[in-house]
Motif scaffolding. Structure first.
Motif, PDB file in Angstrom:
ATOM      1  N   ALA A  64      16.773  50.226  86.879  1.00  0.00           N
ATOM      2  CA  ALA A  64      17.221  50.520  85.510  1.00  0.00           C
ATOM      3  C   ALA A  64      16.335  51.576  84.855  1.00  0.00           C
ATOM      4  CB  ALA A  64      17.221  49.240  84.682  1.00  0.00           C
ATOM      5  N   TYR A  65      15.023  51.440  85.011  1.00  0.00           N
ATOM      6  CA  TYR A  65      14.109  52.409  84.403  1.00  0.00           C
ATOM      7  C   TYR A  65      14.179  53.764  85.101  1.00  0.00           C
ATOM      8  CZ  TYR A  65      11.969  48.819  81.506  1.00  0.00           C
ATOM      9  OH  TYR A  65      11.746  47.838  80.585  1.00  0.00           O
ATOM     10  N   ALA A  66      14.397  53.769  86.411  1.00  0.00           N
ATOM     11  CA  ALA A  66      14.488  55.027  87.153  1.00  0.00           C
ATOM     12  C   ALA A  66      15.657  55.862  86.633  1.00  0.00           C
ATOM     13  CB  ALA A  66      14.638  54.760  88.647  1.00  0.00           C
TER      14      ALA A  66
ATOM     15  N   CYS B 248       0.697  51.647  81.856  1.00  0.00           N
ATOM     16  CA  CYS B 248       1.700  52.300  82.707  1.00  0.00           C
ATOM     17  C   CYS B 248       2.785  52.960  81.862  1.00  0.00           C
ATOM     18  CB  CYS B 248       2.320  51.290  83.669  1.00  0.00           C
ATOM     19  SG  CYS B 248       1.205  50.686  84.950  1.00  0.00           S
ATOM     20  N   ALA B 249       3.217  52.282  80.815  1.00  0.00           N
ATOM     21  CA  ALA B 249       4.264  52.837  79.954  1.00  0.00           C
ATOM     22  C   ALA B 249       3.788  54.123  79.285  1.00  0.00           C
ATOM     23  CB  ALA B 249       4.681  51.813  78.900  1.00  0.00           C
ATOM     24  N   THR B 250       2.548  54.144  78.864  1.00  0.00           N
ATOM     25  CA  THR B 250       1.998  55.346  78.242  1.00  0.00           C
ATOM     26  C   THR B 250       1.934  56.489  79.251  1.00  0.00           C
ATOM     27  OG1 THR B 250       0.715  54.010  76.695  1.00  0.00           O
ATOM     28  CG2 THR B 250       0.002  56.279  77.013  1.00  0.00           C
ATOM     29  N   GLU B 251       1.519  56.196  80.469  1.00  0.00           N
ATOM     30  CA  GLU B 251       1.439  57.219  81.515  1.00  0.00           C
ATOM     31  C   GLU B 251       2.811  57.816  81.827  1.00  0.00           C
ATOM     32  OE1 GLU B 251      -1.070  58.583  83.538  1.00  0.00           O
ATOM     33  OE2 GLU B 251      -2.396  57.712  82.032  1.00  0.00           O
ATOM     34  N   MET B 252       3.844  56.980  81.776  1.00  0.00           N
ATOM     35  CA  MET B 252       5.184  57.427  82.156  1.00  0.00           C
ATOM     36  C   MET B 252       5.981  58.007  80.990  1.00  0.00           C
ATOM     37  SD  MET B 252       5.621  56.898  85.396  1.00  0.00           S
ATOM     38  CE  MET B 252       7.376  57.016  85.520  1.00  0.00           C
ATOM     39  N   GLY B 253       5.418  57.982  79.787  1.00  0.00           N
ATOM     40  CA  GLY B 253       6.165  58.479  78.638  1.00  0.00           C
ATOM     41  C   GLY B 253       7.238  57.503  78.189  1.00  0.00           C
ATOM     42  N   MET B 254       6.976  56.210  78.372  1.00  0.00           N
ATOM     43  CA  MET B 254       7.967  55.194  78.043  1.00  0.00           C
ATOM     44  C   MET B 254       7.725  54.562  76.671  1.00  0.00           C
ATOM     45  SD  MET B 254       8.159  53.525  81.833  1.00  0.00           S
ATOM     46  CE  MET B 254       9.394  52.295  81.523  1.00  0.00           C
ATOM     47  N   THR B 255       6.800  55.125  75.898  1.00  0.00           N
ATOM     48  CA  THR B 255       6.582  54.661  74.535  1.00  0.00           C
ATOM     49  C   THR B 255       6.865  55.829  73.595  1.00  0.00           C
ATOM     50  OG1 THR B 255       4.244  55.260  74.509  1.00  0.00           O
ATOM     51  CG2 THR B 255       4.793  53.033  75.266  1.00  0.00           C
ATOM     52  N   VAL B 256       7.139  55.519  72.343  1.00  0.00           N
ATOM     53  CA  VAL B 256       7.464  56.566  71.380  1.00  0.00           C
ATOM     54  C   VAL B 256       6.296  57.541  71.239  1.00  0.00           C
ATOM     55  CG1 VAL B 256       7.976  57.015  68.959  1.00  0.00           C
ATOM     56  CG2 VAL B 256       9.064  55.104  70.115  1.00  0.00           C
ATOM     57  N   SER B 257       5.091  57.012  71.090  1.00  0.00           N
ATOM     58  CA  SER B 257       3.938  57.898  70.886  1.00  0.00           C
ATOM     59  C   SER B 257       3.651  58.755  72.114  1.00  0.00           C
ATOM     60  CB  SER B 257       2.697  57.086  70.505  1.00  0.00           C
ATOM     61  OG  SER B 257       2.378  56.166  71.524  1.00  0.00           O
ATOM     62  N   SER B 258       3.831  58.204  73.317  1.00  0.00           N
ATOM     63  CA  SER B 258       3.574  59.012  74.511  1.00  0.00           C
ATOM     64  C   SER B 258       4.637  60.080  74.708  1.00  0.00           C
ATOM     65  CB  SER B 258       3.455  58.129  75.759  1.00  0.00           C
ATOM     66  OG  SER B 258       4.666  57.462  76.020  1.00  0.00           O
ATOM     67  N   ARG B 259       5.890  59.791  74.321  1.00  0.00           N
ATOM     68  CA  ARG B 259       6.933  60.816  74.419  1.00  0.00           C
ATOM     69  C   ARG B 259       6.674  61.952  73.439  1.00  0.00           C
ATOM     70  NH1 ARG B 259      10.153  56.372  75.059  1.00  0.00           N
ATOM     71  NH2 ARG B 259      10.805  56.351  72.890  1.00  0.00           N
ATOM     72  N   CYS B 260       6.085  61.642  72.297  1.00  0.00           N
ATOM     73  CA  CYS B 260       5.782  62.687  71.314  1.00  0.00           C
ATOM     74  C   CYS B 260       4.697  63.631  71.821  1.00  0.00           C
ATOM     75  CB  CYS B 260       5.342  62.061  69.996  1.00  0.00           C
ATOM     76  SG  CYS B 260       6.683  61.230  69.137  1.00  0.00           S
ATOM     77  N   ARG B 261       3.841  63.139  72.714  1.00  0.00           N
ATOM     78  CA  ARG B 261       2.757  63.975  73.241  1.00  0.00           C
ATOM     79  C   ARG B 261       3.146  64.749  74.494  1.00  0.00           C
ATOM     80  NH1 ARG B 261      -0.519  59.232  72.166  1.00  0.00           N
ATOM     81  NH2 ARG B 261      -0.234  58.704  74.341  1.00  0.00           N
ATOM     82  N   LEU B 262       4.292  64.428  75.078  1.00  0.00           N
ATOM     83  CA  LEU B 262       4.703  65.092  76.311  1.00  0.00           C
ATOM     84  C   LEU B 262       4.952  66.572  76.076  1.00  0.00           C
ATOM     85  CD1 LEU B 262       7.196  62.557  77.874  1.00  0.00           C
ATOM     86  CD2 LEU B 262       4.895  63.065  78.637  1.00  0.00           C
ATOM     87  N   ILE B 263       4.533  67.356  77.024  1.00  0.00           N
ATOM     88  CA  ILE B 263       4.800  68.787  76.993  1.00  0.00           C
ATOM     89  C   ILE B 263       5.798  69.055  78.100  1.00  0.00           C
ATOM     90  CG2 ILE B 263       3.818  71.073  77.290  1.00  0.00           C
ATOM     91  CD1 ILE B 263       1.158  69.845  76.338  1.00  0.00           C
ATOM     92  N   VAL B 264       6.958  69.484  77.716  1.00  0.00           N
ATOM     93  CA  VAL B 264       8.039  69.687  78.667  1.00  0.00           C
ATOM     94  C   VAL B 264       7.872  71.041  79.340  1.00  0.00           C
ATOM     95  CG1 VAL B 264      10.535  69.831  78.948  1.00  0.00           C
ATOM     96  CG2 VAL B 264       9.552  68.315  77.219  1.00  0.00           C
ATOM     97  N   PRO B 265       7.657  71.033  80.677  1.00  0.00           N
ATOM     98  CA  PRO B 265       7.571  72.319  81.361  1.00  0.00           C
ATOM     99  C   PRO B 265       8.939  72.985  81.419  1.00  0.00           C
ATOM    100  CG  PRO B 265       7.394  70.521  82.930  1.00  0.00           C
ATOM    101  CD  PRO B 265       7.460  69.907  81.565  1.00  0.00           C
ATOM    102  N   LYS B 266       8.936  74.282  81.328  1.00  0.00           N
ATOM    103  CA  LYS B 266      10.189  75.029  81.392  1.00  0.00           C
ATOM    104  C   LYS B 266      10.519  75.301  82.857  1.00  0.00           C
ATOM    105  CE  LYS B 266       9.966  77.232  76.890  1.00  0.00           C
ATOM    106  NZ  LYS B 266       9.188  76.312  76.233  1.00  0.00           N
TER     107      LYS B 266
END
Length: 186
Positions: free
Chosen positions: A58-60, A148-166
Motif C-alpha cells: 500500500a505504501y509503495a 523511517c517515516a521522516t527519512e521517506m518523506g511520509m510526514t508533512v514536515s519531511s515532505r515540506c523539506r524535500l527537494i524535488v530533483p528535476k
C-alpha cells in the motif's frame, strides 16, 4: 558547520540570498547531481510478515506517486523497516488493550472495600506489569516508525523539506555528434 549538499535550484539560490552563481557554475553543479531512475515497482522483502507486506504494498503505491527521482529501489529497506515496525506496533497495541481489559475486569470484580487489597493481588500486578511493558514497546516502535517515516518523506514536515530533483525528459545529445553533423552538413 556545513550542511548536506542540496540539489541546485537556480531560483532558490537567488531568493535565499546565497552565493551568486555564474551560469557555468550552475550548469556544472546540475550536471554533477545524482540522477536516480524511478522504479516501476517496489518489491516487499521476503522476511516481512503478512500484515507488514500488505502495508508495504500500500505504501509503495503511494510513494511511487512522488515526483520522478524521489524514490528508488534503494529505499526498499527503510520502507520495509517502517512497515515491520508499524505492524508490530499494531500487535503491541492489541496486547496492551487486552491486558487493560484484564485490569478493568479485576477492578470490576473487586468490591469497593477491597480496592486497597487489589494492589497486593498477584493477578492485578501481572496485568499492570504487562500493560506497562506493552506501552514501553509501543513507545520504542513509534520512535523507529517516526524516524523511517521522516527519512521517506511520509510526514508533512519531511515532505515540506524535500527537494524535488528535476528529470530531463530527453537526454542531451553528444556535443561531438552535433559538431560532426554541422561540419558534414547533415
Amino acid at each position: 558547520m556545513a550542511g548536506k549538499r542540496r540539489p541546485m535550484d537556480v531560483n532558490l539560490s537567488v531568493i535565499d540570498g546565497g552565493k551568486h552563481w555564474t551560469k557555468d557554475e550552475i550548469q556544472q553543479r546540475q550536471e554533477e547531481e545524482l540522477k536516480v531512475e524511478p522504479p516501476k515497482d517496489l518489491k516487499a522483502p521476503s522476511w516481512l510478515s503478512g500484515a507488514a507486506k500488505k502495508l508495504f504494498k500500500a505504501y509503495a503505491v503511494q510513494l511511487l506517486k512522488f515526483p520522478a527521482g524521489m524514490v528508488s529501489e534503494l529505499d526498499t529497506g527503510i520502507l520495509a523497516r517502517y512497515c515491520d515496525c508499524e505492524a508490530a506496533y499494531g500487535e503491541a497495541s492489541r496486547q496492551k488493550n487486552a491486558w487493560l481489559k484484564e485490569c478493568a475486569q479485576l477492578l470490576k470484580d473487586a468490591d469497593a472495600d477491597n480496592l486497597a487489597a487489589l494492589n497486593e493481588c498477584p493477578a492485578y500486578d501481572v496485568a499492570k506489569g504487562q500493560v506497562d511493558y506493552w506501552i514501553g514497546q509501543m513507545a520504542k516502535l513509534e520512535k523507529i516508525c517516526r524516524g523511517c517515516a521522516t527519512e521517506m518523506g511520509m510526514t508533512v514536515s519531511s515532505r515540506c523539506r524535500l527537494i524535488v530533483p528535476k528529470v530531463d525528459p530527453k537526454p542531451e545529445e553528444d556535443p561531438l555528434a552535433q559538431l560532426q553533423r554541422k561540419l558534414l552538413g547533415g
